[in-house]
Design a protein around this motif. Structure first.
Motif, short mmCIF file in Angstrom:
data_model
loop_
_atom_site.label_atom_id
_atom_site.label_comp_id
_atom_site.label_asym_id
_atom_site.label_seq_id
_atom_site.Cartn_x
_atom_site.Cartn_y
_atom_site.Cartn_z
N ALA A 1 0.88 -1.18 0.00
CA ALA A 1 0.00 0.00 0.00
C ALA A 1 0.91 1.22 0.00
O ALA A 1 1.94 1.24 0.69
CB ALA A 1 -0.88 -0.02 1.24
N ASP A 2 0.53 2.26 -0.76
CA ASP A 2 1.40 3.43 -0.90
C ASP A 2 1.59 4.18 0.41
O ASP A 2 2.69 4.62 0.74
CB ASP A 2 0.76 4.37 -1.95
N GLY A 3 0.52 4.33 1.19
CA GLY A 3 0.56 5.24 2.34
C GLY A 3 0.91 4.57 3.65
O GLY A 3 1.33 3.41 3.69
N LEU A 4 0.73 5.31 4.75
CA LEU A 4 1.09 4.81 6.08
C LEU A 4 0.07 3.77 6.54
O LEU A 4 -1.13 4.00 6.47
CB LEU A 4 1.11 5.96 7.10
N ALA A 5 0.58 2.63 7.02
CA ALA A 5 -0.32 1.56 7.48
C ALA A 5 0.26 0.86 8.71
O ALA A 5 0.18 -0.36 8.84
CB ALA A 5 -0.58 0.57 6.36
#
Ligand code: AMP
Ligand code: GLY
Length: 472
Positions: A157-161
């Motif tokens: 996933a591209d974003g913060l997780a």
């Protein structure tokens, strides 16, 4: 001259290890930790920050606290505050704060943008491509898997997780289903999965490399090996049970976590590899970031690397901060005054303070909230445990049985009263404690750590049994 007051912004074990490093400086009088946890006050000079009886949490509350207590220097742990611009906001108000600006946090916020930047700088990365629609991603995944049979694929996933946004897939079916689960409603990681990166799966050994930049120079810090997967390779039955309880269709997928333990230094990191990482990766990234965006990078930069059998490094990810639990095993080895070092970064004089590290090995084991044993007082449903849904509020015992030379950094704990009105320590998170032992060798540190962690208990407590194994 009166002693310095430091504010460490972090809620976990990393924050407590950073506070501990500042507390060892003779220049420092008090280290405040915010929001902190029950473990933040267990070290000399360290205190929880409170304002009108509550812990400051938002950036404006933290700023008000820093002004009220006349903080000399603030150090930021987690990426969330950095990407929300805590450094920009504090500096606008004249505060001295260590960490990269909001603009630089993109290196961690967007895996897709970062990989594009690194490719442009010719920094070694795995073969990868970005996608913002599920159909083209699936087409590419099918093509890649048929061209590279048996090799698998990595979907990010591209974003913060929260460190969980990467899924290593063994088969085409798993890759296709993972793309759907991340990109198609209901999205597994929310908005973070609007874009994804698909990467070839590399083989080798992982190494987490930390460097410090004052905007002018970049210096190597130290390395660690972090165990990201929730289970050891011989825990196939536990992996299946976890996935069954978590409702994951791929029962054999060992899930990634924020980190289950680690040790420092990394046995592969000699001078030659350090030079290679600095010259091919760390320095070009910091310089290239400035040249392409106009923004200076000041603070810690963390490179998650895969090292091939030929000792060639490749960047899997960049973080704009110290790692957790890496900090818990790296900072206890720092012999240089951490306050002086932080001041040098802020003043752009990092080259005037050489970093000295102990040769000792530190090994840390994370105790996490696993499957709780019934009967839970609430009679609640079965939860798979961290990194999935887990129970909290479990009383913790046995910390008083741990040897005095062992460090126990708290990741998720709070004090409260039990049913008999007795003041006790309770679990509040997925990761609960990181127990760190040091030794002259990895095997000495390992024996001590495993001997001590057995003395701590809470309902559902689980830890990996293989930290350091295979390297001793
Ligand atoms: P990341 O979120 O990129 O740090 O990835 C989390 C974990 O997934 C890493 O620590 C590796 O264990 C694994 N991983 C990520 N990218 C790759 C890759 N390209 N090849 C093999 N394993 C990977
Ligand atoms: N332990 C991995 C991280 O802090 O991102």
């Amino acid at each position: 001259m009166s002693g310095k007051r430091v504010l460490v912004v972090d809620a976990g074990g990393r924050g407590n290890a950073i506070a501990h490093a500042f507390a060892r400086s003779e220049a420092v009088e008090t280290v405040y930790v915010a929001p902190g946890n029950a473990g933040s006050e267990m070290m000399k000079k360290c205190r929880l920050a409170t304002m009108q009886g509550t812990a400051p949490k938002t950036i404006s509350e933290l700023l008000a606290f820093a002004k009220l207590v006349k903080i000399d220097l603030t150090f930021v742990g987690p990426e969330g505050y950095l990407s929300d611009g805590i450094v920009n906001i504090f500096q606008e108000e004249g505060q001295r704060i260590l960490g990269p600006h909001r603009e630089a946090a993109i290196l961690e916020n967007s895996k897709c943008t970062t990989k594009d930047l690194l490719k442009g700088l010719r920094v070694p990365v795995p073969l990868c491509r970005n996608f913002d629609d599920a159909d083209s991603a699936k087409e590419y995944a099918m093509h890649h898997c048929s061209e590279n049979p048996g090799k698998g694929l990595v979907i990010k996933a591209d974003g913060l997780a929260a460190g969980k946004g990467t899924v290593v897939c063994a088969t085409t079916e798993e890759a296709l289903s993972t793309i759907d689960r991340i990109m198609v409603s209901p999205r597994l990681f929310g908005k973070a999965g609007e874009r994804i990166e698909i990467e070839e799966r590399l083989q080798g050994r992982e190494l987490m490399f930390f460097a410090l930049s004052d905007g002018r120079t970049v210096q190597p810090m130290q390395s660690a090996l972090d165990y990201k997967q929730a289970y050891a390779s011989d825990e196939a039955v536990a992996v299946r049970l976890f996935n069954k309880n978590a409702g994951n269709p791929y029962l054999d997928n060992n899930p990634n976590t924020g980190g289950m333990g680690g040790f420092s230094p990394h046995p592969w990191l000699d001078e030659e590899l350090t030079d290679k990482i600095m010259n091919r990766i760390a320095i070009p990234t910091v310089r290239g970031f400035k040249e392409s965006t106009g923004h200076e990078y000041k603070g810690v930069i963390y490179f998650g690397l895969m090292i091939s059998e030929e000792k060639e490094p490749s960047v899997l990810e960049i973080n704009v901060r110290l790692g957790d639990p890496e900090t818990e095993v790296i900072l206890p080895r720092l012999e240089t005054d951490f306050y002086q070092l932080s001041e040098a970064v802020l003043d752009g004089e990092l080259d005037s303070v050489p970093m000295q590290w102990s040769r000792d090995v530190c090994l840390g084991i994370c105790a996490i909230s696993g499957r709780a044993i019934k009967p839970l007082a609430s009679g609640g449903p079965e939860r798979p445990g961290y990194p999935g849904e887990h129970y909290t509020n479990m009383p913790i015992s046995g910390l008083d049985k741990v040897d005095p030379d062992i460090l126990v950094y708290h990741n998720g704990t709070a004090k409260g009263d039990d049913s008999a009105g007795k003041r006790r320590l309770f679990t509040t998170g997925g990761r609960v404690l990181t127990l760190v032992a040091r030794g002259k060798s990895l095997s000495e540190a390992r024996v001590k750590a495993y001997d001590n962690i057995k003395r701590i208990h809470f309902n559902g407590m689980r830890y990996r049994k293989d930290i350091g194994l295979g390297y001793v």
